[in-house]
Design a protein around this motif. Structure first.
Motif, PDB file in Angstrom:
ATOM      1  N   LEU A 127       0.840  -1.187   0.000  1.00 44.99           N
ATOM      2  CA  LEU A 127       0.000   0.000   0.000  1.00 44.99           C
ATOM      3  C   LEU A 127       0.881   1.245   0.000  1.00 44.99           C
ATOM      4  CD1 LEU A 127      -2.720  -1.049   2.622  1.00 44.99           C
ATOM      5  CD2 LEU A 127      -2.918  -1.026   0.130  1.00 44.99           C
ATOM      6  N   ASP A 128       0.419   2.277  -0.705  1.00 42.77           N
ATOM      7  CA  ASP A 128       1.213   3.497  -0.825  1.00 42.77           C
ATOM      8  C   ASP A 128       1.451   4.153   0.535  1.00 42.77           C
ATOM      9  OD1 ASP A 128       1.335   3.158  -3.512  1.00 42.77           O
ATOM     10  OD2 ASP A 128       0.013   4.824  -4.042  1.00 42.77           O
ATOM     11  N   GLU A 129       2.701   4.549   0.740  1.00 40.15           N
ATOM     12  CA  GLU A 129       3.082   5.357   1.891  1.00 40.15           C
ATOM     13  C   GLU A 129       3.940   6.501   1.377  1.00 40.15           C
ATOM     14  OE1 GLU A 129       4.311   3.153   5.574  1.00 40.15           O
ATOM     15  OE2 GLU A 129       4.409   1.461   4.181  1.00 40.15           O
ATOM     16  N   PHE A 130       4.093   7.531   2.205  1.00 41.60           N
ATOM     17  CA  PHE A 130       4.908   8.683   1.801  1.00 41.60           C
ATOM     18  C   PHE A 130       6.068   8.856   2.776  1.00 41.60           C
ATOM     19  CE2 PHE A 130       0.787   9.378  -0.059  1.00 41.60           C
ATOM     20  CZ  PHE A 130       1.079   9.846  -1.336  1.00 41.60           C
ATOM     21  N   TYR A 131       7.251   9.097   2.183  1.00 44.36           N
ATOM     22  CA  TYR A 131       8.443   9.352   2.985  1.00 44.36           C
ATOM     23  C   TYR A 131       9.166  10.532   2.353  1.00 44.36           C
ATOM     24  CZ  TYR A 131      13.071   8.704   5.067  1.00 44.36           C
ATOM     25  OH  TYR A 131      14.259   8.895   5.728  1.00 44.36           O
ATOM     26  N   GLU A 132       9.100  11.685   3.018  1.00 43.46           N
ATOM     27  CA  GLU A 132       9.700  12.918   2.507  1.00 43.46           C
ATOM     28  C   GLU A 132       9.238  13.162   1.068  1.00 43.46           C
ATOM     29  OE1 GLU A 132      13.911  12.668   3.283  1.00 43.46           O
ATOM     30  OE2 GLU A 132      13.611  12.771   5.452  1.00 43.46           O
ATOM     31  N   ASP A 133      10.170  13.181   0.084  1.00 44.50           N
ATOM     32  CA  ASP A 133       9.787  13.474  -1.300  1.00 44.50           C
ATOM     33  C   ASP A 133       9.389  12.228  -2.085  1.00 44.50           C
ATOM     34  OD1 ASP A 133      10.261  16.301  -1.291  1.00 44.50           O
ATOM     35  OD2 ASP A 133      12.405  15.889  -1.306  1.00 44.50           O
ATOM     36  N   PHE A 134       9.308  11.079  -1.428  1.00 39.05           N
ATOM     37  CA  PHE A 134       9.163   9.818  -2.146  1.00 39.05           C
ATOM     38  C   PHE A 134       7.858   9.105  -1.802  1.00 39.05           C
ATOM     39  CE2 PHE A 134      13.717  10.499  -1.265  1.00 39.05           C
ATOM     40  CZ  PHE A 134      14.154  10.678  -2.563  1.00 39.05           C
ATOM     41  N   ILE A 135       7.287   8.467  -2.826  1.00 37.04           N
ATOM     42  CA  ILE A 135       6.137   7.583  -2.637  1.00 37.04           C
ATOM     43  C   ILE A 135       6.662   6.157  -2.539  1.00 37.04           C
ATOM     44  CG2 ILE A 135       3.993   6.694  -3.621  1.00 37.04           C
ATOM     45  CD1 ILE A 135       3.704   9.320  -5.136  1.00 37.04           C
ATOM     46  N   ILE A 136       6.253   5.457  -1.495  1.00 34.83           N
ATOM     47  CA  ILE A 136       6.652   4.063  -1.315  1.00 34.83           C
ATOM     48  C   ILE A 136       5.469   3.191  -1.699  1.00 34.83           C
ATOM     49  CG2 ILE A 136       7.380   2.315   0.350  1.00 34.83           C
ATOM     50  CD1 ILE A 136       8.669   4.573   1.959  1.00 34.83           C
ATOM     51  N   SER A 137       5.584   2.507  -2.836  1.00 34.35           N
ATOM     52  CA  SER A 137       4.481   1.694  -3.338  1.00 34.35           C
ATOM     53  C   SER A 137       4.863   0.229  -3.498  1.00 34.35           C
ATOM     54  CB  SER A 137       4.002   2.248  -4.687  1.00 34.35           C
ATOM     55  OG  SER A 137       5.069   2.272  -5.617  1.00 34.35           O
ATOM     56  N   ASP A 138       6.080  -0.119  -3.052  1.00 37.91           N
ATOM     57  CA  ASP A 138       6.505  -1.518  -3.134  1.00 37.91           C
ATOM     58  C   ASP A 138       7.458  -1.839  -1.983  1.00 37.91           C
ATOM     59  OD1 ASP A 138       9.215  -0.809  -3.942  1.00 37.91           O
ATOM     60  OD2 ASP A 138       8.380  -0.347  -5.906  1.00 37.91           O
ATOM     61  N   GLN A 139       7.711  -3.132  -1.807  1.00 36.88           N
ATOM     62  CA  GLN A 139       8.523  -3.569  -0.674  1.00 36.88           C
ATOM     63  C   GLN A 139       9.999  -3.229  -0.846  1.00 36.88           C
ATOM     64  OE1 GLN A 139       7.773  -7.599   0.613  1.00 36.88           O
ATOM     65  NE2 GLN A 139       5.551  -7.377   0.401  1.00 36.88           N
ATOM     66  N   LEU A 140      10.437  -3.020  -2.090  1.00 37.05           N
ATOM     67  CA  LEU A 140      11.824  -2.608  -2.305  1.00 37.05           C
ATOM     68  C   LEU A 140      12.083  -1.266  -1.646  1.00 37.05           C
ATOM     69  CD1 LEU A 140      14.595  -2.940  -3.621  1.00 37.05           C
ATOM     70  CD2 LEU A 140      13.645  -1.936  -5.712  1.00 37.05           C
ATOM     71  N   ARG A 141      11.180  -0.328  -1.803  1.00 35.86           N
ATOM     72  CA  ARG A 141      11.365   0.987  -1.199  1.00 35.86           C
ATOM     73  C   ARG A 141      11.156   0.962   0.304  1.00 35.86           C
ATOM     74  NH1 ARG A 141      10.516   0.930  -6.039  1.00 35.86           N
ATOM     75  NH2 ARG A 141      11.844   2.205  -7.366  1.00 35.86           N
ATOM     76  N   GLN A 142      10.390   0.003   0.799  1.00 34.58           N
ATOM     77  CA  GLN A 142      10.328  -0.195   2.248  1.00 34.58           C
ATOM     78  C   GLN A 142      11.702  -0.589   2.780  1.00 34.58           C
ATOM     79  OE1 GLN A 142       7.218  -3.133   2.844  1.00 34.58           O
ATOM     80  NE2 GLN A 142       5.682  -1.558   3.213  1.00 34.58           N
ATOM     81  N   VAL A 143      12.376  -1.481   2.063  1.00 37.52           N
ATOM     82  CA  VAL A 143      13.728  -1.892   2.447  1.00 37.52           C
ATOM     83  C   VAL A 143      14.682  -0.703   2.441  1.00 37.52           C
ATOM     84  CG1 VAL A 143      15.748  -3.248   1.736  1.00 37.52           C
ATOM     85  CG2 VAL A 143      13.469  -4.269   1.660  1.00 37.52           C
TER      86      VAL A 143
END
Length: 267
Positions: free
Chosen positions: A129-145
């Motif tokens: 599920l989409d999350e936001f971190y500063e300037d970035f949208i986290i829409s996959d588990q790679l970006r969670q890592v």
């Protein structure tokens, strides 16, 4: 650690303007940089230096680099006030040089993406599920890592592993620029990371053990003039970065530079 005006420059540098950087000329990688909003904002330059280098000299070396007239006249930079590449052209008074671990010899370093289920056997990245971190949208588990310390997925790499130069390159590519279009599969990120790392980092076979080892020393650098930060930008951002990759045998310095921003401007 900072080096100030009292440090005595012990090196001189020459811009190797004809040095070809293969990955920047690769059409496939160039298309990926466009997709990731990095094309036109990322560059590599090469300089030679005239004396032997030891890692403990890093502060004097980096200060000498930024204060060298040939560097000041040729080191490329993107300014918040101009749509065009310009050169440093200012007198640097202080530098910060963070030594970056650089020991990895293969892309097996990233195999845990598969074993931990971040990436499927097909190479497709697991969504979330989409999350936001500063300037970035986290829409996959790679970006969670890559970004979310509170995520269970974050733990598959140790803090020490995250400091490695190859990990930093990979993360920079995944995060991209302000208009980055993310990949559905991990292969473009891994292949581009490998191409950059292989070209910028030098290795040598140990004459006794016959083992291959990295001989390059890598520094993440910032510089300031009388008015404050001036390089890699006057504005700080995680995706605005400059690394000096020093080959002590060839006496070459590769400068890997990127400035985060939209269009041609650095925001």
């Amino acid at each position: 650690m900072a080096a100030g005006r009292g440090a005595k420059p012990a090196f001189t540098f020459r811009h190797l303007s004809n040095k070809k950087i293969n990955f920047l000329g690769d059409g496939h990688i160039r298309d990926l940089f466009v997709k990731w909003s990095m094309q036109g904002r990322i560059t590599v330059q090469v300089f030679s230096f005239d004396q032997s280098f030891q890692a403990y000299e890093k502060d004097n070396f980096v200060l000498a680099f930024f204060q060298d007239p040939n560097v000041m006249a040729n080191l490329k930079i993107l300014s918040p006030l101009s749509p065009e590449w310009t050169t440093l052209g200012t007198e640097v008074k202080k530098v910060e040089a963070e030594e970056v671990p650089c020991s990895q010899l293969s892309m097996l370093f990233f195999d845990c993406f598969y074993t931990e289920g971040i990436v499927r056997e097909t190479g497709h990245i697991a969504k979330c599920l989409d999350e936001f971190y500063e300037d970035f949208i986290i829409s996959d588990q790679l970006r969670q890592v890559l970004l979310l310390e509170e995520s269970d997925k974050y733990q598959i790499f140790s803090n020490t592993e995250r400091e490695e130069f190859v990990f930093r390159i990979f993360k920079h590519l995944c995060m991209g620029g302000v208009l980055c279009q993310f990949e559905d599969t991990v292969d473009p990120y891994l292949e581009t990371t490998k191409a950059i790392y292989k070209e910028l980092v030098s290795v040598q076979k140990d004459p006794e053990t016959k083992d291959i080892r990295v001989i390059s020393t890598v520094f993440k650098v910032t510089a300031s003039d009388d008015y404050g930060p001036c390089y890699p930008s006057t504005k700080k951002h995680e995706q605005t970065f400059a690394y000096l990759i020093v080959d002590p045998l060839k006496r070459h310095v590769h400068v890997l530079y990127h400035c985060f921003g939209g269009g041609l401007f650095c925001n």
